[in-house]
Scaffold this motif. Sequence first.
Motif, mmCIF file in Angstrom:
data_model
loop_
_atom_site.group_PDB
_atom_site.id
_atom_site.type_symbol
_atom_site.label_atom_id
_atom_site.label_comp_id
_atom_site.label_asym_id
_atom_site.label_seq_id
_atom_site.Cartn_x
_atom_site.Cartn_y
_atom_site.Cartn_z
ATOM 1 N N UNK A 584 0.842 -1.195 0.000
ATOM 2 C CA UNK A 584 0.000 0.000 0.000
ATOM 3 C C UNK A 584 0.878 1.246 0.000
ATOM 4 N N UNK A 585 0.376 2.290 -0.643
ATOM 5 C CA UNK A 585 1.034 3.595 -0.617
ATOM 6 C C UNK A 585 0.066 4.572 0.018
ATOM 7 N N UNK A 586 0.525 5.216 1.108
ATOM 8 C CA UNK A 586 -0.376 6.032 1.918
ATOM 9 C C UNK A 586 0.285 7.358 2.294
ATOM 10 N N UNK A 587 -0.558 8.290 2.659
ATOM 11 C CA UNK A 587 -0.138 9.584 3.169
ATOM 12 C C UNK A 587 0.418 9.390 4.578
ATOM 13 N N UNK A 588 1.678 9.810 4.790
ATOM 14 C CA UNK A 588 2.302 9.610 6.104
ATOM 15 C C UNK A 588 1.644 10.442 7.184
ATOM 16 N N UNK A 589 0.963 11.513 6.805
ATOM 17 C CA UNK A 589 0.336 12.362 7.819
ATOM 18 C C UNK A 589 -1.031 11.868 8.234
ATOM 19 N N UNK A 594 -3.166 6.730 -1.367
ATOM 20 C CA UNK A 594 -2.693 7.689 -2.357
ATOM 21 C C UNK A 594 -2.794 7.092 -3.758
ATOM 22 N N UNK A 595 -3.126 7.959 -4.693
ATOM 23 C CA UNK A 595 -3.049 7.610 -6.115
ATOM 24 C C UNK A 595 -1.611 7.872 -6.545
ATOM 25 N N UNK A 596 -0.804 6.822 -6.594
ATOM 26 C CA UNK A 596 0.642 6.981 -6.734
ATOM 27 C C UNK A 596 1.186 5.999 -7.752
ATOM 28 N N UNK A 599 7.615 2.211 -8.677
ATOM 29 C CA UNK A 599 8.567 1.780 -9.699
ATOM 30 C C UNK A 599 9.598 0.852 -9.092
ATOM 31 N N UNK A 600 9.870 -0.239 -9.825
ATOM 32 C CA UNK A 600 10.925 -1.174 -9.454
ATOM 33 C C UNK A 600 11.731 -1.449 -10.713
ATOM 34 N N UNK A 601 12.858 -0.761 -10.851
ATOM 35 C CA UNK A 601 13.645 -0.904 -12.069
ATOM 36 C C UNK A 601 12.839 -0.469 -13.287
ATOM 37 N N UNK A 602 12.713 -1.360 -14.275
ATOM 38 C CA UNK A 602 11.940 -1.056 -15.477
ATOM 39 C C UNK A 602 10.439 -1.208 -15.273
ATOM 40 N N UNK A 603 10.030 -1.691 -14.126
ATOM 41 C CA UNK A 603 8.624 -1.988 -13.876
ATOM 42 C C UNK A 603 7.976 -0.817 -13.141
ATOM 43 N N UNK A 604 6.888 -0.317 -13.698
ATOM 44 C CA UNK A 604 6.147 0.766 -13.068
ATOM 45 C C UNK A 604 4.672 0.394 -13.040
ATOM 46 N N UNK A 605 4.046 0.573 -11.899
ATOM 47 C CA UNK A 605 2.622 0.299 -11.782
ATOM 48 C C UNK A 605 1.972 1.409 -10.992
ATOM 49 N N UNK A 606 0.655 1.474 -11.042
ATOM 50 C CA UNK A 606 -0.095 2.516 -10.357
ATOM 51 C C UNK A 606 -0.938 1.895 -9.264
ATOM 52 N N UNK A 607 -1.109 2.638 -8.174
ATOM 53 C CA UNK A 607 -1.913 2.138 -7.060
ATOM 54 C C UNK A 607 -3.400 2.328 -7.353
ATOM 55 N N UNK A 608 -4.203 1.552 -6.653
ATOM 56 C CA UNK A 608 -5.653 1.769 -6.661
ATOM 57 C C UNK A 608 -5.926 3.034 -5.852
ATOM 58 N N UNK A 609 -6.490 4.085 -6.457
ATOM 59 C CA UNK A 609 -6.655 5.333 -5.720
ATOM 60 C C UNK A 609 -7.597 5.225 -4.527
ATOM 61 N N UNK A 610 -8.463 4.213 -4.492
ATOM 62 C CA UNK A 610 -9.399 4.071 -3.376
ATOM 63 C C UNK A 610 -8.773 3.392 -2.178
ATOM 64 N N UNK A 612 -5.030 2.535 -2.238
ATOM 65 C CA UNK A 612 -3.581 2.681 -2.222
ATOM 66 C C UNK A 612 -2.849 1.393 -2.513
ATOM 67 N N UNK A 613 -3.577 0.320 -2.857
ATOM 68 C CA UNK A 613 -2.954 -0.987 -3.074
ATOM 69 C C UNK A 613 -2.302 -1.050 -4.450
#
Length: 915
Positions: A584-589, A594-596, A599-610, A612-613
């Motif tokens: 998950x990618x989340x707001x630290x505050x 987060x809609x974020x 990236x891992x090397x050549x691999x880039x993916x987007x989180x689920x904005x609802x 953060x997964x």
Amino acid sequence: MKIIKRSPLLLVMAALALVLLTQSYSDASASLEFLQPYDPNRPSLAEMPDPPPGSLAADPAVWVVRAYFSDPAMVTLVAPRWEPWEVNYEEGYLVVEVDQAGMQYLQAAGFRVEIDKKLTYLINRPAVLLPDQTEGIPGYACYRTVEETFLTAEEIVAAYPNLAAWLDTGDSWEKITPGGSAGYDMWVLRLTNSLTSGSKPKLFVMSSVHAREYAPAELSTRFAEYLVSHYDTDPDVTYLLDYFEIHLLLMANPDGRKKAESGLAWRKNTNNNFCSNTNSRGIDLNRNFEFAWGCCSGSSGYACDETYRGPSPASEPEVQAIQNYVSSIFPDWRADDLNSPASADAAGVFLDVHSYGRLVLWPWGFTSSLAPNSTALQTLGRKFAYFNAYTAEQSIFLYPTDGTTDDFAYGELGLPAYTFELGTAFFQDCSSFKNIILPTNLPALLYAAKAAQAPYQIPAGPDAGDIQVLPPSVGLGQSVLVQASLDDRRVSGGEPTQNISSAEFSIDLPTWVSGAITHTLGASDGAFDAKIETVQAFLDTTGLTHGRHTVFVRGRDASGSYGPVSAHFFYVIDPAIAPYLYGYTRDASSNSPLNAFVQAGDFTTRTDPLTGFYEVYLLEGEYTLTASAPDYAPEIVAGALLENGQSVRQDFYLLPACALFNDDVESGAGSWDAGGSWAISTESANSPTHAWSDSPGAPYGNFLNVSLTSPPLDLSAASSTQLSFWHTYDLENGYDYGFVEYSTDGGTSWETAGTYNGAGQTSWSQVTLPLPALDGAANARIRFRLYSDGSVTADGWHVDDIQVIAGHPSCFTPLAPAANFTSTSPVLAGQPLQFTNLSTGTNPLAYLWDFGDNTGTSIDFEPVYTYPLPGTYTVTLTVSNTLGSAAYLQPVQVEPFLPTSFVYLGEIYIIAPSR
């Protein structure tokens, strides 16, 4: 040799120029005092202020002067003898290096002469090592010597034997001269993947044929280093080395370059048979090529002149080596007359890299007639100028030249041939090279390599960029979305542009290679009706193999022109064994999702904005993981090791970014240190009325080096620091600069973050500069520094609304916890129940789960729990941080597990659930 048709008008002008040159030179007998500028209010040369103590000899061997002309035709008087360092037709002057007799000639020929003290100092000063300098040219550590350049090439070949070869193509003059010094071989570094076969388009780049021009050889060497170091990681570089050949003649005049490294303003080779035993000896190799040799007053027949063309066409071994090698790697695309164009299907590009002048030039240089392929030559030249922001024009419009490299390459072989004039000095300072010349010309060289596939066609088409394949890795048979941006406007000058009309892509073979299967990309908005378009298509991966694949994209515009191909990697993996990364990618505050991007090397993916997964399948290996979102400081996790069969969870908590330092210049100077003429002014501002200026109310002065320096900044807890400001600038093009610099030690040492130069940038624009070096710096500072030389001045630099932005704990107010979750209820008894934690609050947060069965508890963020018995259970999640705690209750349903029964219907047993 091809037949040369000479322009009658040019021949008349040339003859007149030679008559005037001979007469004026023979009559010039005045003293140095005679050379004072015509302006009676200016002092004579003898009365002009002395340069800094010890910086310039009282009577230097040569002078560098600005010679002002009243008629552009006067340039033709000078160019055949001394190639001007610079010609500025707008302001009516040229810069040239002359001795005392030459200065007298210029004055007698009608030029108003002014000494450029800085350049005169630079050209006369001895070569001195910088403190602690152990490599490079004395005083210029960033430029490798001949030997160091050759050693670098040898190291490249040793490290990348499948990509590089070091080829001996001939000898220098000193090497073939009996009894002479050792001299050098004329080495070419060839770069291509030797494991890929077939005929490949070629880019040939030669550099530093004029010995005193430091930057060209270093640019070519760094271009080589960039290519081999990015192979197999950068898809475009990998494409270039797999399907193209790049030939780099790093030192086109090694004998002369060795002289220049000693501090001499050496231009020619070191041939001692003419004008012997002087520092004026040698042949100008760029006037010695056999095509149009000595034809048109674009060179000198006097042996001690800078542009001496030699006794005969291609008399010099260096030129012979270059001509023979170029002719051996390129076919002849053009008939043997001046009017026949090269084939539109011609492949290959020829570049000769010089300094200085900030120019892109193409044939012809010996006649004002347009080359037969002039339209296509102009288009590619203006494409180069898009990247390096140089002036692009036909060579003759600078001044006449003959026997030159690019006229040879185009005239003999029909190659699109260009001269790049880098930067603003022969002895270019290292800061300008690293911060301006290298980053602007490297993309131009990369484009030249791509364009070599069809250089008379490709530059007219759109460029493909921002390619994405989503998701970047999929299981075999799954579909991916291919996206790209096409832009037909990436060209300088008045070049015509068109709407995008179509786009296509191919997999694992470039679209133009035989056997490639192309697929159509559609306009994302449903219609091709603009000069910039986003395009997309779905690709079914059925039939592909497991592993890395390359998608090749190109676009076409309404004129029918295809642009160059661009490449991007994607991966087909086996989910049964591939490493699985999720989290998950989340707001630290607030702990909000987060809609974020992750990236891992050549691999880039987007989180689920609802939620953060995110999740992505990777190849086995070690990765640097980065999560980023707008208005947040990215979080980076280095050294993540992922192995086959492994599932790895990595959560990210991104700090909100804010302005840690903010000055709108409306409240006075504060703690700024305003040096020299820097002050607050109301003459121009971004918002609302005040801004900093280097020279309020007037042009800035000459010989300035003045700074506006910020107060110390405590960035010890900062991450992803960046500087934002608004500015306008009006600076003498190529000579006066504005530098943005930063310090991590309170101002003891400084590094350059941005460089600005040019006239008439009068509209306010915002600049954002990443400054990661300031992350964690407890005593950081930034400054705006104006540097000017001793000539033209202008309005200068205006700076407003300055901010230092970073992720920092002070950017948010700590938030008390709010508990919340969902689950996969209902489930059957004995089956695992998964909980999804939706709680918010500032980290660190503590979690306590009570599963409501008087047995189970957990402190995990998202536990999995199995109820052995059916029923309805009330689950309680309690979340705590330093600001308090909160609880959330939710019932979950566990249904009984029903065994199956067998029902006999004649010959058939049916399995049915029991009731």
